[in-house]
Design an enzyme around this catalytic site. Sequence first.
Site, PDB file in Angstrom:
ATOM      1  N   HIS A  97      -4.414   1.737   7.418  1.00 39.77           N
ATOM      2  CA  HIS A  97      -3.063   2.290   7.487  1.00 39.77           C
ATOM      3  C   HIS A  97      -2.881   3.394   6.444  1.00 39.77           C
ATOM      4  CE1 HIS A  97       1.399   1.854   8.163  1.00 39.77           C
ATOM      5  NE2 HIS A  97       1.401   2.406   6.960  1.00 39.77           N
ATOM      6  N   GLU A  98      -3.283   3.111   5.209  1.00 44.30           N
ATOM      7  CA  GLU A  98      -3.106   4.098   4.142  1.00 44.30           C
ATOM      8  C   GLU A  98      -4.061   5.279   4.304  1.00 44.30           C
ATOM      9  OE1 GLU A  98      -0.526   3.769   2.519  1.00 44.30           O
ATOM     10  OE2 GLU A  98      -0.145   1.665   2.987  1.00 44.30           O
TER      11      GLU A  98
ATOM     12  N   CYS B 276       6.206   0.867   8.215  1.00 44.50           N
ATOM     13  CA  CYS B 276       5.856   1.860   7.198  1.00 44.50           C
ATOM     14  C   CYS B 276       7.101   2.224   6.403  1.00 44.50           C
ATOM     15  CB  CYS B 276       5.270   3.108   7.866  1.00 44.50           C
ATOM     16  SG  CYS B 276       4.729   4.383   6.726  1.00 44.50           S
ATOM     17  N   LEU B 277       6.932   2.366   5.106  1.00 39.23           N
ATOM     18  CA  LEU B 277       8.040   2.761   4.250  1.00 39.23           C
ATOM     19  C   LEU B 277       8.560   4.147   4.596  1.00 39.23           C
ATOM     20  CD1 LEU B 277       6.643   1.459   0.843  1.00 39.23           C
ATOM     21  CD2 LEU B 277       8.603   0.527   2.075  1.00 39.23           C
TER      22      LEU B 277
ATOM     23  N   GLN C 287       3.084  10.044   0.789  1.00 40.95           N
ATOM     24  CA  GLN C 287       4.353   9.341   0.949  1.00 40.95           C
ATOM     25  C   GLN C 287       5.321   9.591  -0.200  1.00 40.95           C
ATOM     26  OE1 GLN C 287       2.402   5.363   2.154  1.00 40.95           O
ATOM     27  NE2 GLN C 287       4.348   5.357   3.236  1.00 40.95           N
TER      28      GLN C 287
ATOM     29  N   GLY D  51       0.824  -1.197   0.000  1.00 43.86           N
ATOM     30  CA  GLY D  51       0.000   0.000   0.000  1.00 43.86           C
ATOM     31  C   GLY D  51       0.859   1.248   0.000  1.00 43.86           C
TER      32      GLY D  51
ATOM     33  N   HIS E 102      -2.728   7.937   6.540  1.00 41.80           N
ATOM     34  CA  HIS E 102      -1.755   8.836   5.909  1.00 41.80           C
ATOM     35  C   HIS E 102      -2.430  10.081   5.348  1.00 41.80           C
ATOM     36  CE1 HIS E 102       2.145   6.913   6.090  1.00 41.80           C
ATOM     37  NE2 HIS E 102       1.662   5.761   5.656  1.00 41.80           N
TER      38      HIS E 102
END
Length: 258
Positions: free
Chosen positions: A219-220, A177-178, A120, A115, A223
């Site tokens: 999660h996304e 998380c990235l 991001q 995702g 953001h």
Amino acid sequence: METIQRFTHRLLPITAFTRRTPLLARPDCGTRKPVFRPVLIAPRRNHSSGGVAARAGWFLGMGEKKNALPDIVKAGDPVLHEPAQEVRPEEIGSQRVQKIIDDMVKVMKKAPGVGLAAPQIGIPLRIIVLEDTKEYISYAPKQEIKAQDRQPFDLLVVINPQLKKKGDKTAFFFEGCLSVDGFRALVERHLEVEVTGFDRDGQSIKVNASGWQARIFQHEYDHLDGTLYVDKMVPRTFRTIPNLDLPLANGCPKPGVR
């Protein structure tokens, strides 16, 4: 999110084989043997005064490297900590928005992750992309796949998503998380959600998600509101990836469904 599965043991690549493990593919922890499935992440962005201008220039389609993929923005950048803006319906089909979507998908797959949200990559727009494949799932132990209720699903692009939590059942699993390199923590999420919005063609869509897909969506979606998983984590479970398999402190919730 990356953006939540049985997460890899490290984020830096060790071998060509381990680079294929997606972020979010390793949620659950507890007392178990270490699993070395590193994730390749994009290089760190230069946050000098020129970095913001370069990112804005790319956003407007005037970047100096039009064919280069954007880097993944790291925690601390204001774009990750402020609410994103909705995409105007008449702009969904524009070349600029379609380029953003294409880049998001490529960056997510390159990471690899399951995702990614537009903030991001430095874009303050309410767009998310997500995908979980049989290949990604194959790297996780079978007992974890079952515990997470993890099923493969095709690529989803959701513009201006609205998320509604369904039911009272929740679960604690480790997330990473990235945009937050090298760490994991337990996060409580609902097991079922309903997501509505628009696809990349501007058509209305509705997704009823459960299990791991529901976690990725949450999660996304966070953001887009300027929220990272560390803002919702169980603080005493926060740890470096090499310490992921160490026992949890007394009083911490155990991974799994409540």
